[in-house]
Design an enzyme around this catalytic site. Structure first.
Site, mmCIF file in Angstrom:
data_model
loop_
_atom_site.group_PDB
_atom_site.id
_atom_site.type_symbol
_atom_site.label_atom_id
_atom_site.label_comp_id
_atom_site.label_asym_id
_atom_site.label_seq_id
_atom_site.Cartn_x
_atom_site.Cartn_y
_atom_site.Cartn_z
ATOM 1 N N HIS A 71 31.222 35.691 44.605
ATOM 2 C CA HIS A 71 32.260 34.857 43.994
ATOM 3 C C HIS A 71 31.673 33.910 42.938
ATOM 4 C CE1 HIS A 71 36.037 32.754 43.555
ATOM 5 N NE2 HIS A 71 36.589 33.440 44.548
ATOM 6 N N SER A 72 30.789 34.415 42.104
ATOM 7 C CA SER A 72 30.256 33.584 41.015
ATOM 8 C C SER A 72 31.298 33.372 39.932
ATOM 9 C CB SER A 72 29.019 34.237 40.406
ATOM 10 O OG SER A 72 27.941 34.208 41.305
ATOM 11 N N HIS A 84 39.218 35.034 52.087
ATOM 12 C CA HIS A 84 37.761 35.073 51.912
ATOM 13 C C HIS A 84 36.985 34.855 53.210
ATOM 14 C CE1 HIS A 84 38.224 35.660 47.753
ATOM 15 N NE2 HIS A 84 38.228 34.412 47.328
ATOM 16 N N GLU A 96 35.265 39.425 40.674
ATOM 17 C CA GLU A 96 34.886 39.790 42.037
ATOM 18 C C GLU A 96 35.117 41.285 42.281
ATOM 19 O OE1 GLU A 96 37.172 36.902 44.523
ATOM 20 O OE2 GLU A 96 37.536 36.058 42.527
#
Length: 356
Positions: free
Chosen positions: A187-188, A113, A320
């Site tokens: 990235h919720s 990430h 995602e």
């Protein structure tokens, strides 16, 4: 009420380095409310009505900037914009135009990430404005050549728009002055029953994906693109997540953390996900231009979030939209290369509705 009245801008504290942080609140004509911040271009809150008309925040997150500054796993990338390259890159290494590059190794031996201080830990320049669709906030930053090991000066823009059709649209663009790689996502973690209201077991998940990318013990894809048929990852018809997670409880991951290959042949926007929480009646559909989607069922989540609520394992699901993990090292995966003559463009739309 005018669209302009649907945007609020407030100071939201300071980083540990003393940099001021801003929180933007967007509202549409139907009462849906979205909060985003220039720290990490992060989605902080998303308030949706249920079938009784009661609003609930469905995004896992925190109340303060200092909590968002915490490292993984205290903050498992809640709501953040992920970049330059989402997901995992094997051994933090890749080759580009005959040159080898080494990225930060922040997930055992792999790069995850965007690195140690990826986009989720950066301050973006922010501009709020109105559109015919609804209120918007655009976040911009320059990722300098060499940041986290990536080549090229990358100019990035992330725009959130809350439409009056009950959609949250996230649009990404980027340009570079040197050939580089890029794979942006959000990235919720979603819990359609409401954040902090238990697990996601009752959620029904449908994926418009007939294939997925199997992974090794470090969650790096093997390179195979495999049919979901006769596997626990077949969501081509809606499945109750609790039943699937029960079947996976003895697996190494104790859940799902896999990339799914969406049923599409081009980059046109198309339906990827349908998620339903039957008690509240909330429905979320995700449309995207991306070729894949990483589904993560929060297998390792264990932290304290908004109002001190405990977020445990399976308390939210991350969906995602993305290019595939380790794409720079897999020639058979869609390319994430961006050249100076090109413009990176990606759009994901979350559309909300109610079923009784």
């Amino acid at each position: 009420m005018s669209i302009l009245e649907h945007i609020e801008k407030n100071q939201w504290g300071y980083t540990t380095e003393g940099v001021p942080v801003t929180l933007f609140t967007l509202r549409n004509e139907n009462g849906i409310t979205v909060q985003v911040t220039n720290y990490g271009a992060t989605l902080v809150s998303l308030y949706l009505p249920d079938k009784k008309g009661e609003l609930e925040d469905i995004i896992l997150g925190f109340d303060t900037v200092s909590d968002y500054e915490k490292p993984n796993p205290q903050n498992p990338f809640f709501g953040a914009t992920i970049g330059r390259h989402a997901n995992r890159t094997k051994n933090g290494q890749f080759s580009l135009e005959g040159k080898n590059y080494t990225l930060a190794q922040n997930d055992n031996s792999n790069h995850l990430h965007g690195g140690i201080k990826g986009f989720q830990k950066q301050i973006f320049q922010a501009t709020a404005f109105t559109t015919v669709e609804g209120p918007s906030v655009r976040f911009k930053r320059l990722s300098h050549d060499g940041e986290e090991g990536y080549p090229g000066n990358l100019r990035v823009s992330v725009t959130y728009t809350l439409t009056n059709d009950n959609e949250l649209k996230i649009s990404y663009t980027a340009t570079t002055d040197k050939t580089t790689i890029i794979n942006l996502t959000n990235h919720s973690y979603f819990n359609l029953a409401g954040e902090g209201r238990g697990n996601i077991f009752d959620h029904q998940l449908e994926l418009f994906a007939n294939h997925y990318t199997p992974v090794d013990e470090t969650l790096i894809p093997t390179g195979e693109i495999k049919s979901v048929k006769n596997t626990p990852f077949d969501f081509t018809v809606p499945k109750i997540l609790g039943e699937v997670l029960k079947d996976l409880k003895d697996s190494p991951l104790e859940g799902i953390d896999h990339n799914f290959v969406l049923n599409k042949e081009n980059s046109k926007i198309s339906l990827a996900v349908r998620l339903v929480e039957p008690t509240s009646g909330r429905v979320m559909k995700i449309y995207t231009t991306e070729p894949g989607i990483q589904v993560y069922t929060g297998n390792l989540v264990d932290t304290y979030g908004k109002e001190g609520k405990h977020y445990g394992k399976y308390s939210g699901i991350a969906l995602e939209t993305q290019h595939f993990p380790n794409s720079p090292n897999q020639k058979n995966f869609p390319s994430t290369i961006l050249r100076p003559s090109e413009v990176y463009s990606s759009t994901t739309i979350y559309k909300f509705s109610i079923v009784n």
